[in-house]
Design an enzyme around this catalytic site. Structure first.
Site, mmCIF file in Angstrom:
data_model
loop_
_atom_site.group_PDB
_atom_site.id
_atom_site.type_symbol
_atom_site.label_atom_id
_atom_site.label_comp_id
_atom_site.label_asym_id
_atom_site.label_seq_id
_atom_site.Cartn_x
_atom_site.Cartn_y
_atom_site.Cartn_z
ATOM 1 N N SER A 175 -3.883 15.283 -74.573
ATOM 2 C CA SER A 175 -3.471 15.332 -73.176
ATOM 3 C C SER A 175 -2.017 14.911 -72.971
ATOM 4 C CB SER A 175 -4.424 14.453 -72.371
ATOM 5 O OG SER A 175 -4.130 14.515 -71.006
ATOM 6 N N ASP B 31 -5.278 19.516 -67.362
ATOM 7 C CA ASP B 31 -6.417 19.137 -66.519
ATOM 8 C C ASP B 31 -5.994 18.181 -65.402
ATOM 9 O OD1 ASP B 31 -6.089 16.874 -68.057
ATOM 10 O OD2 ASP B 31 -8.186 16.717 -68.690
ATOM 11 N N THR C 138 -8.307 3.065 -71.981
ATOM 12 C CA THR C 138 -7.495 3.801 -72.957
ATOM 13 C C THR C 138 -6.443 2.943 -73.657
ATOM 14 O OG1 THR C 138 -5.863 4.426 -71.303
ATOM 15 C CG2 THR C 138 -7.693 5.945 -71.604
HETATM 16 C C1 16G Z 1 -8.571 8.963 -68.975
HETATM 17 C C2 16G Z 1 -9.472 9.681 -68.012
HETATM 18 C C3 16G Z 1 -8.914 9.621 -66.599
HETATM 19 C C4 16G Z 1 -8.642 8.195 -66.197
HETATM 20 C C5 16G Z 1 -7.793 7.481 -67.223
HETATM 21 C C6 16G Z 1 -7.749 6.006 -66.920
HETATM 22 C C7 16G Z 1 -10.779 11.708 -68.372
HETATM 23 C C8 16G Z 1 -10.751 13.144 -68.790
HETATM 24 N N1 16G Z 1 -9.603 11.085 -68.384
HETATM 25 O O1 16G Z 1 -7.343 9.620 -69.094
HETATM 26 O O2 16G Z 1 -9.871 10.191 -65.744
HETATM 27 O O3 16G Z 1 -7.968 8.153 -64.950
HETATM 28 O O4 16G Z 1 -8.380 7.639 -68.510
HETATM 29 O O5 16G Z 1 -7.103 5.301 -67.936
HETATM 30 O O6 16G Z 1 -11.803 11.154 -68.052
HETATM 31 P P1 16G Z 1 -7.217 3.737 -68.040
HETATM 32 O O7 16G Z 1 -8.668 3.380 -68.213
HETATM 33 O O8 16G Z 1 -6.356 3.366 -69.195
HETATM 34 O O9 16G Z 1 -6.669 3.179 -66.746
HETATM 35 MG MG MG Z 2 -5.145 15.738 -69.527
#
Ligand code: 16G
Ligand code: MG
Length: 559
Positions: free
Chosen positions: A67, A289, A523
Site C-alpha cells: 500500500s 484503496d 501497524t
Molecule cells: C491499516 C488499515 C486502515 C487503518 C490503518 C490504521 C486496512 C485495509 N487498512 O492501514 O484501515 O486506518 O491501518 O493504522 O484495514 P494504525 O492502526 O497504525 O493507526
Molecule cells: Mg492502501
C-alpha cells in the site's frame, strides 16, 4: 495428509527458508515488511490461501502489496470469497504459519488446523487462488513464491491476474464467486457503464453550470492506481481525468506523493503547485484503496485544503439520502419498505462531520479502526456507507435491497422513466454497480464523487463548505508495550491501564469542544493520540498533555 501432499509442502518449505529472528504478524492489513524478508511468508500465505479455498469451496484472492509503505517494502493480504478481508478467525493461523520455524512445525500446524476446521485434503475438490500484485519491483519474485505456496496443496491452481490495484483483485474474487464475468476489462466496463448511466440521469437544469472545472487532476502516488485510472479514463467521455505521478516518468512510489502523504502531512504532492490553485485535485494511495481530494491554495503556501474521507462520506450520504427520499415519496403504493440507511465512522472522524451527518438525521455508527470492522458494520444496513478519514471506504447495498431495485428497474424499463422516484431507482442501482461492493476502491470512489458533484452542480469549494473541520492534532508515543493499552467503545475509552482514562477525561474537560482518545496502533509499535478542540492551539496542547499522560502510564520509565 498423504505422502504426496507432505512431500510437496516440505519441498516448498526448503525452497524459501524463513529469515532467522524475524517475527511477522498478519496485522490490520496483512503482512508487511522489507521485501527481502518476505519470500518465505509469501509461500506460506499461498498455502493458507489454498487451504482457505478448500475450506470455503470458493475462489480466494492473494494480493501482493504494501500500500502506502515505501517502495522497498512489500506485503500480502488475502481476499475472502465475498471479496472482503480474510475472516478474522484465520488470522492466528496466518501468524503461526508465517512464523513456523521448522518443516516439522509447518506440517504439524497444517495437520492440526485442517483437522480442527474439518478441511479434507483429498486433492479432489477444485482449489483456485487469484493472485494480483502492485507495481513494486519485488512483486515478480514474491508472486513466484506465492504461486509455489498455492500449488504445494495438491490440485490447487494459482491464477496470475497480473498487475492490479488491491480493490480490482477483491472485485474479481467477488465476481468469480458470484458466477459473474471477472476480468479487468469487465471491471472497467462495469465502472464506466454505470458512470455513464448516472451521468445520463443528471437533471437537465444542472448539466451546465458555472464554477465547476471540467477536469479533475489526480495524483497517482507513482503506483498502480494512476496507471489503471488512465485506462479507465479512456472509456469516459463526460469527464477529463489528468493523471500525474503515474510512475511512468521515473517518480518513486509513495515518495512525496499519494493519499497517505497528502492526508497526514496536509501538503501538496510532487508535481502540484500554485498553477493548480483552486482546481479539483485528488490523490490515491499506492494500491488505490484510499482516496482523498484536496484544493491547492493561492500562491505562496504548500499547505492544502484537504477534502478527506469524512467529506466523501458526507457527499455520498447526501446524495443517497436524496434518492431514498424520492423513493419514499413515490413508492408508497408499491409495497415499498423504507430502506435503512446507516453510516459508519471511526473515532478519527472529525467531530464536525459526525455532527453534520447527525443533523441530516442519519444513523451514525462507530467501530474500531480498520476496514474489516467498518465493512462488517455497514453490511447490516440496506445501504451502509463507511469511510475512515484517511480515505478508505465504500457503499454497501444489501442483497434484498438490490433485488428490490432490480425488480423495480425491470418494471421501469418497460414503462415511464420520467418521475424522480423512477430515476432514483435507476440511480441507486447504478451506484451499486459503480461503487466497489467488495472493498473501498479509490477508482470507483472517484467516479462516484465526480458524478455526484455534477449532479449537485457543485464545485469542490461548495462541497468543502458542507461543514468546517474542528482543529485536530495526532501524535504518536513510543511505549514499552503498546498491547498494555486496552480500549472499548470503538477505541474511545481506555480500560487498561487503570486511571489513564480518568486522567484523559480531566484534561479534555479543560478545552471547549475538546475530544481526545488514545489507542495502540495496529501497524506501528506506538500508541496514537488524537485530540480535537475549538482552536488549533487548544487541540495541540490537549494532544501534548495526553501524550505526556500516556508516557507517564506506559513509557519506558513508568513503573
Ligand atoms: C491499516 C488499515 C486502515 C487503518 C490503518 C490504521 C486496512 C485495509 N487498512 O492501514 O484501515 O486506518 O491501518 O493504522 O484495514 P494504525 O492502526 O497504525 O493507526
Ligand atoms: Mg492502501
Amino acid at each position: 495428509m498423504n505422502e504426496e501432499q507432505q512431500s510437496l509442502l516440505l519441498k516448498s518449505y526448503s525452497r524459501f527458508l524463513p529469515t532467522q529472528g524475524v517475527k511477522l504478524s498478519y496485522g490490520t492489513a496483512g503482512f508487511r515488511a522489507d521485501a527481502s524478508l518476505l519470500p518465505s511468508t509469501l509461500c506460506r500465505v499461498g498455502i493458507l490461501a489454498a487451504l482457505r479455498s478448500l475450506k470455503t469451496t470458493s475462489v480466494i484472492g492473494l494480493m501482493i502489496t504494501a500500500s502506502h509503505n515505501k517502495v522497498s517494502d512489500n506485503g500480502v493480504k488475502i481476499a475472502d470469497p465475498s471479496g472482503g478481508m480474510l475472516s478474522q478467525h484465520w488470522e492466528p493461523f496466518a501468524d503461526a504459519l508465517a512464523n513456523a520455524p521448522s518443516p516439522q512445525h509447518l506440517l504439524m500446524l497444517i495437520n492440526e488446523f485442517v483437522e480442527k476446521e474439518g478441511i479434507s485434503m483429498d486433492g479432489v475438490r477444485p482449489v483456485e487462488v487469484l493472485l494480483g500484485r502492485d507495481t513494486r519491483p519485488s512483486g515478480d519474485a514474491l508472486l513466484h513464491a506465492a504461486t509455489l505456496g498455492v500449488t504445494s496443496i495438491v490440485g490447487a491452481v494459482a491464477t496470475d491476474m497480473g498487475i492490479l490495484t488491491t480493490p480490482q483483485l477483491h472485485w474479481m474474487v467477488r465476481a468469480r464467486n458470484k458466477g459473474l464475468r471477472a476480468s479487468e476489462q469487465d471491471y472497467f466496463d462495469q465502472l464506466s457503464s454505470s458512470f455513464r448511466c448516472l451521468m445520463g440521469l443528471i437533471p437537465t437544469e444542472k448539466r451546465k453550470f458555472d464554477g465547476m472545472d471540467e477536469k479533475v487532476v489526480v495524483d497517482g502516488a507513482n503506483g498502480v492506481g494512476g496507471v489503471k485510472l488512465k485506462d479507465l479514463g479512456k472509456l469516459l467521455n463526460a469527464l477529463v481525468i489528468e493523471v500525474r505521478n503515474s510512475g511512468e516518468d521515473g517518480g518513486v512510489l509513495n515518495d512525496g506523493v499519494g493519499a497517505d502523504y497528502v492526508q497526514k502531512e496536509k501538503v501538496l504532492p510532487y508535481s502540484f503547485g500554485s498553477k493548480d490553485a483552486g482546481i479539483r485535485c485528488a490523490s490515491l494511495d499506492g494500491d488505490a484503496d484510499r482516496l482523498v481530494y484536496f484544493i491547492v491554495p493561492p500562491e505562496g503556501s504548500s499547505k492544502i485544503d484537504l477534502v478527506d474521507g469524512d467529506k466523501i462520506l458526507s457527499l455520498f450520504a447526501l446524495f443517497i439520502r436524496e434518492q431514498l427520499s424520492f423513493l419514499n415519496e413515490k413508492e408508497d403504493e408499491k409495497n415499498y419498505q423504507q430502506a435503512r440507511l446507516g453510516v459508519v465512522q471511526t473515532a478519527y472522524a472529525n467531530g464536525a462531520s459526525t455532527n453534520y451527518l447527525k443533523q441530516l438525521g442519519l444513523e451514525v455508527n462507530f467501530t474500531p479502526t480498520g476496514v474489516k470492522y467498518l465493512h462488517e458494520k455497514a453490511a447490516e444496513f440496506d445501504i451502509g456507507i463507511y469511510f475512515e478519514a484517511n480515505g478508505h471506504g465504500t457503499v454497501l447495498f444489501s442483497e434484498s435491497f438490490i433485488g428490490w431495485l432490480e425488480a423495480r428497474n425491470n418494471e421501469i424499463s418497460s414503462g415511464s422513466k420520467d418521475s424522480e422516484g423512477e430515476k432514483a431507482v435507476m440511480r441507486l442501482l447504478a451506484v451499486s454497480k459503480l461503487i466497489n461492493q467488495a472493498v473501498g476502491d479509490a477508482l470507483s470512489g472517484l467516479l462516484l464523487v465526480e458524478v455526484i458533484l455534477q449532479h449537485m452542480g457543485w464545485s469542490i469549494h461548495r462541497w468543502n463548505e458542507l461543514y468546517h473541520d474542528l482543529p485536530s492534532r495526532q501524535l504518536k508515543v513510543k511505549v514499552a508495550d503498546r498491547t498494555a493499552v486496552i480500549t472499548t467503545n470503538a477505541e474511545t475509552v481506555v480500560v487498561s491501564p487503570p486511571g489513564l482514562q480518568e486522567a484523559i477525561n480531566a484534561e479534555t474537560a479543560k478545552y471547549p469542544q475538546g475530544r481526545c482518545f488514545v489507542r495502540p496502533s495496529g501497524t506501528e509499535d506506538v500508541v496514537r493520540v488524537y485530540a480535537e478542540a475549538s482552536t488549533q492551539e487548544a487541540a495541540d496542547t490537549l494532544a501534548n498533555c495526553v501524550a505526556k499522560l500516556v508516557d507517564q502510564f506506559l513509557g519506558f520509565n513508568s513503573s
